[in-house]
Design a protein around this motif. Sequence first.
Motif, PDB file in Angstrom:
ATOM      1  N   VAL A  80      33.303 -75.369  47.960  1.00 51.40           N
ATOM      2  CA  VAL A  80      32.162 -76.282  47.869  1.00 51.40           C
ATOM      3  C   VAL A  80      31.449 -76.293  46.517  1.00 51.40           C
ATOM      4  CG1 VAL A  80      31.774 -76.173  50.358  1.00 51.40           C
ATOM      5  CG2 VAL A  80      30.528 -74.611  48.854  1.00 51.40           C
ATOM      6  N   ASP A  81      31.934 -75.545  45.527  1.00 54.17           N
ATOM      7  CA  ASP A  81      31.257 -75.524  44.230  1.00 54.17           C
ATOM      8  C   ASP A  81      31.647 -76.760  43.435  1.00 54.17           C
ATOM      9  OD1 ASP A  81      30.193 -75.035  41.706  1.00 54.17           O
ATOM     10  OD2 ASP A  81      30.581 -72.890  41.821  1.00 54.17           O
ATOM     11  N   VAL A  82      30.678 -77.616  43.166  1.00 47.59           N
ATOM     12  CA  VAL A  82      30.934 -78.843  42.410  1.00 47.59           C
ATOM     13  C   VAL A  82      30.301 -78.812  41.023  1.00 47.59           C
ATOM     14  CG1 VAL A  82      31.297 -80.263  44.461  1.00 47.59           C
ATOM     15  CG2 VAL A  82      28.998 -80.055  43.489  1.00 47.59           C
ATOM     16  N   GLY A  83      29.737 -77.685  40.630  1.00 51.82           N
ATOM     17  CA  GLY A  83      29.189 -77.543  39.291  1.00 51.82           C
ATOM     18  C   GLY A  83      27.978 -78.406  39.021  1.00 51.82           C
TER      19      GLY A  83
ATOM     20  N   THR B  47      32.224 -69.588  61.212  1.00 52.98           N
ATOM     21  CA  THR B  47      32.380 -69.807  59.775  1.00 52.98           C
ATOM     22  C   THR B  47      31.719 -68.678  58.996  1.00 52.98           C
ATOM     23  OG1 THR B  47      32.396 -72.194  60.134  1.00 52.98           O
ATOM     24  CG2 THR B  47      31.965 -71.436  57.892  1.00 52.98           C
ATOM     25  N   LEU B  48      32.448 -68.141  58.045  1.00 57.07           N
ATOM     26  CA  LEU B  48      31.955 -67.087  57.172  1.00 57.07           C
ATOM     27  C   LEU B  48      31.604 -67.708  55.820  1.00 57.07           C
ATOM     28  CD1 LEU B  48      31.712 -63.943  57.238  1.00 57.07           C
ATOM     29  CD2 LEU B  48      33.912 -63.894  56.058  1.00 57.07           C
ATOM     30  N   PHE B  49      30.482 -67.303  55.246  1.00 59.17           N
ATOM     31  CA  PHE B  49      30.042 -67.804  53.941  1.00 59.17           C
ATOM     32  C   PHE B  49      30.026 -66.657  52.946  1.00 59.17           C
ATOM     33  CE2 PHE B  49      28.436 -70.719  57.032  1.00 59.17           C
ATOM     34  CZ  PHE B  49      28.447 -71.965  56.418  1.00 59.17           C
ATOM     35  N   ALA B  50      30.618 -66.878  51.775  1.00 59.82           N
ATOM     36  CA  ALA B  50      30.608 -65.891  50.693  1.00 59.82           C
ATOM     37  C   ALA B  50      30.645 -66.639  49.373  1.00 59.82           C
ATOM     38  CB  ALA B  50      31.806 -64.961  50.795  1.00 59.82           C
TER      39      ALA B  50
ATOM     40  N   GLY C  81      32.004 -70.668  47.149  1.00 60.67           N
ATOM     41  CA  GLY C  81      31.545 -71.372  45.961  1.00 60.67           C
ATOM     42  C   GLY C  81      32.210 -70.728  44.768  1.00 60.67           C
ATOM     43  N   HIS C  82      31.462 -70.506  43.715  1.00 59.99           N
ATOM     44  CA  HIS C  82      31.838 -69.742  42.535  1.00 59.99           C
ATOM     45  C   HIS C  82      32.853 -70.418  41.619  1.00 59.99           C
ATOM     46  CE1 HIS C  82      32.402 -66.464  39.833  1.00 59.99           C
ATOM     47  NE2 HIS C  82      33.655 -66.292  40.200  1.00 59.99           N
TER      48      HIS C  82
ATOM     49  N   TRP D 159      32.857 -62.419  43.088  1.00 63.28           N
ATOM     50  CA  TRP D 159      33.720 -62.932  42.021  1.00 63.28           C
ATOM     51  C   TRP D 159      35.141 -63.299  42.450  1.00 63.28           C
ATOM     52  CZ3 TRP D 159      31.502 -64.302  37.658  1.00 63.28           C
ATOM     53  CH2 TRP D 159      30.274 -63.733  37.319  1.00 63.28           C
ATOM     54  N   ALA D 160      35.602 -62.888  43.613  1.00 62.62           N
ATOM     55  CA  ALA D 160      36.991 -63.143  44.021  1.00 62.62           C
ATOM     56  C   ALA D 160      37.296 -64.639  44.015  1.00 62.62           C
ATOM     57  CB  ALA D 160      37.244 -62.556  45.412  1.00 62.62           C
ATOM     58  N   ARG D 161      38.461 -64.974  43.522  1.00 59.81           N
ATOM     59  CA  ARG D 161      38.888 -66.380  43.469  1.00 59.81           C
ATOM     60  C   ARG D 161      40.250 -66.586  44.130  1.00 59.81           C
ATOM     61  NH1 ARG D 161      36.387 -66.719  37.774  1.00 59.81           N
ATOM     62  NH2 ARG D 161      34.916 -68.432  38.007  1.00 59.81           N
TER      63      ARG D 161
END
Length: 143
Positions: free
Chosen positions: A132-135, A31-34, A112-113, A79-81
């Motif tokens: 995984v970004d839930v704010g 698994t890669l995390f960014a 995230g992001h 910043w990539a989405r």
Amino acid sequence: VMPRLAALAPGGPMAKRFLAHQPVVVAVGSTLFAHGGVLPHHVQYGLERINQETSEWIRGDAKPGPPPVHVSGGRSVVWARDYSWPQRHKCDCGVLRRALDLLPGIDRVVVGHTIQQPEGVNAACDGRVLRVDVGMSEGCGGS
């Protein structure tokens, strides 16, 4: 506010102590995390090189000036989405597939992001991206 900005600025004491040794992109097992996302051109440039150059910038060891391109701008790992939009039709699974194909042993990426509302933590692209970004930060409307 200014003392905090100075402490976290490149070469600042907090930046050196807490941020400079942290990778921008890291693999754990398969698994890669960014924060934002990893695109094919990031992999081709070299993830370790991105981590090294970013660390040098945060420590204040790089030439004075703007941050490295890999951590600024819409196509950066921060910043990539491309595959984190909550609307599934905007998620570019082809870009993700090309990036992961360049990384032997990596099966998925966690990003995230981009706040995933109303769904919350979810997967897309046949489970190859976990968003995984839930704010939860107060600054994003969470508590």
